[in-house]
Design an enzyme around this catalytic site. Structure first.
Site, mmCIF file in Angstrom:
data_model
loop_
_atom_site.group_PDB
_atom_site.id
_atom_site.type_symbol
_atom_site.label_atom_id
_atom_site.label_comp_id
_atom_site.label_asym_id
_atom_site.label_seq_id
_atom_site.Cartn_x
_atom_site.Cartn_y
_atom_site.Cartn_z
ATOM 1 N N ARG A 49 0.831 -1.197 0.000
ATOM 2 C CA ARG A 49 0.000 0.000 0.000
ATOM 3 C C ARG A 49 0.870 1.252 0.000
ATOM 4 O O ARG A 49 0.492 2.296 -0.521
ATOM 5 C CB ARG A 49 -0.943 0.001 1.208
ATOM 6 C CG ARG A 49 -1.816 1.250 1.302
ATOM 7 C CD ARG A 49 -2.968 1.076 2.287
ATOM 8 N NE ARG A 49 -2.537 0.504 3.536
ATOM 9 C CZ ARG A 49 -1.966 1.186 4.537
ATOM 10 N NH1 ARG A 49 -1.729 2.480 4.403
ATOM 11 N NH2 ARG A 49 -1.632 0.583 5.651
ATOM 12 N N TYR A 102 -15.961 16.580 -16.187
ATOM 13 C CA TYR A 102 -16.405 15.183 -16.186
ATOM 14 C C TYR A 102 -17.465 15.040 -15.096
ATOM 15 O O TYR A 102 -17.329 15.590 -13.991
ATOM 16 C CB TYR A 102 -15.193 14.294 -15.910
ATOM 17 C CG TYR A 102 -15.462 12.819 -15.877
ATOM 18 C CD1 TYR A 102 -16.059 12.170 -16.956
ATOM 19 C CD2 TYR A 102 -15.088 12.059 -14.774
ATOM 20 C CE1 TYR A 102 -16.283 10.811 -16.926
ATOM 21 C CE2 TYR A 102 -15.305 10.694 -14.742
ATOM 22 C CZ TYR A 102 -15.907 10.069 -15.820
ATOM 23 O OH TYR A 102 -16.125 8.718 -15.782
ATOM 24 N N ASP A 174 -6.651 18.163 -15.691
ATOM 25 C CA ASP A 174 -6.956 16.807 -16.136
ATOM 26 C C ASP A 174 -6.571 16.725 -17.607
ATOM 27 O O ASP A 174 -7.160 17.390 -18.460
ATOM 28 C CB ASP A 174 -8.448 16.517 -15.931
ATOM 29 C CG ASP A 174 -8.832 15.081 -16.269
ATOM 30 O OD1 ASP A 174 -8.191 14.480 -17.150
ATOM 31 O OD2 ASP A 174 -9.794 14.576 -15.673
ATOM 32 N N LYS A 199 -7.841 5.389 -20.152
ATOM 33 C CA LYS A 199 -8.130 5.865 -21.492
ATOM 34 C C LYS A 199 -6.916 5.679 -22.418
ATOM 35 O O LYS A 199 -6.498 4.553 -22.661
ATOM 36 C CB LYS A 199 -8.575 7.323 -21.423
ATOM 37 C CG LYS A 199 -9.657 7.597 -20.359
ATOM 38 C CD LYS A 199 -10.868 6.703 -20.463
ATOM 39 C CE LYS A 199 -12.056 7.193 -19.644
ATOM 40 N NZ LYS A 199 -11.905 7.082 -18.184
#
Length: 386
Positions: A49, A102, A174, A199
């Site tokens: 982690r 978004y 972004d 993407k």
């Protein structure tokens, strides 16, 4: 900084230091790592982690391609965006954000961070003066996408960075629609860049991932803390898939861009289609800004279809090469209707504020042959507009 061309750097973006000479970073499927003694670690890793070899290779590669010093990979693009907000904002802070974000980013600010006493002012991303005017004494973050989702407005990153820094605020961009091959916000003055690696960087519709990069050591420290305390990390198998996709990013993006240009030019001449949203068209209101800060104009095209909801539904369902599905950036072409699909949770007022008409269609143009894509659009238009 490595002076070699992007296409060379992406192929050789990770260090090849495996004991067997493996060309790709191995998938280290480990949760924990052995200590030499209670006070001495055997390696830089102790628990996955906190850090892990395969994810670390991806983080280094992402940062390098974005022109950043520090990179962090997350379990999804939204986890990466949430990490930006969680790392930079405190109760009472103010955010200046684009009107057409978004949908889930909009919801995160409006429904989650608003509960923490964080106020957001939404302004047009392509209005640099409006961005500057909206920044106040409590503004900690200016946040926008460029090009935007889904109507492909383009914001001036350099102008936004100048306005943010004048008031000691951070600028986060972004960069999902462009990828670092076409645009590198950190080199244009942004403090933080975030992407959905699902993407274009992953590129094959087979992985969920997100990442953040920065050159600011203080921001990096805060994001690293958020990453390991909140725990939305990317696993080794998904890290491997994104690393594999990164190697062909530029080759795929060249085809995406060429195909999108052919599709946009075709649609721009069709009756019943108006307007066409594509930054590469000279008629696009932000064409000059896009040409200045992007290497090419991307693989996304949107347009409004003349007709009602039934018309646009018939058109989208009638396509044969374009698959009717959400997401974007994969090798296959996709079509979606934002008002009915990706942005369905927005109210009518919010849709209007974001410039999303019920007849809006968004295309993620893939790497198939452009003549087949154009022919598919033509036959679906003929049926829907008959």
């Amino acid at each position: 900084m490595d002076e070699r061309h992007f296409e060379t750097r992406e192929v050789h973006s990770h260090a090849r230091n495996d004991q067997y000479g493996a060309m790709m970073p191995p998938i280290y499927a480990n949760a924990t790592y052995e200590y030499a003694s209670p006070t001495e670690q055997q390696s830089e890793h102790r628990y996955s982690r906190m850090s892990a070899p395969t994810r670390g290779a991806l983080e280094d590669s992402f940062a390098m391609l974005e022109g950043g010093e520090h990179g962090f990979a997350f379990a999804s693009g939204m986890a990466a965006i949430d990490a930006v907000f969680a790392s930079t904002l405190s109760p009472g802070d103010h955010v200046v954000a684009a009107k057409n974000l978004y949908a889930e980013t909009h919801d995160l600010l409006a429904d989650v961070y608003a509960e923490y006493g964080i106020e957001t002012t939404h302004v047009p991303v392509n209005d640099a003066d409006a961005i500057a005017d909206a920044i106040g004494p409590d503004t900690e973050l200016v946040y926008f996408e460029t090009p935007t989702n889904p109507v492909l407005r383009v914001g001036d990153i350099e102008a936004a960075a100048e306005a943010a820094h004048e008031h000691d605020a951070l600028l986060a961009n972004d960069n999902t629609f462009a990828s670092p091959y076409l645009q590198r916000p950190l080199e244009l003055g942004a403090d933080i860049v975030v992407e959905s690696l699902t993407k274009y960087q992953g590129g094959h519709s087979d992985v969920l991932a997100g990442a953040v990069a920065t050159n600011d050591p203080d921001v990096a420290e805060d994001i690293e803390y958020t990453q390991y305390t909140r725990g939305a990390i990317l696993g080794p198998f998904d890290s491997f898939l994104v690393l594999r996709g990164m190697k062909t990013l530029s080759a795929r993006m060249d085809r995406h861009c060429a195909n999108a240009r052919a599709v946009a030019e075709f649609l721009d001449d069709q009756p019943g289609v108006d307007p066409v949203y594509y930054p590469g068209l000279e008629s696009h209101p932000n064409h000059e800004v896009a040409a200045r800060q992007m290497a090419d104009f991307g693989g996304m095209v949107a347009f409004e279809l003349d007709g009602d909801r039934e018309t646009v539904t018939e058109f989208a369902a009638g396509l044969e090469v374009f698959a009717l599905a959400e997401s974007l950036g994969g090798v296959e072409s996709l079509v979606e209707v934002p008002a009915l699909m990706t942005h369905q949770d927005l109210s009518p007022d919010e849709l209007a504020e974001a410039g999303i008409d019920e007849g809006l269609v968004r295309l993620s143009v893939g790497i198939e042959h452009h003549e087949d894509l154009v022919a598919d659009l033509a036959q679906a238009l003929d049926v829907a507009l008959d």
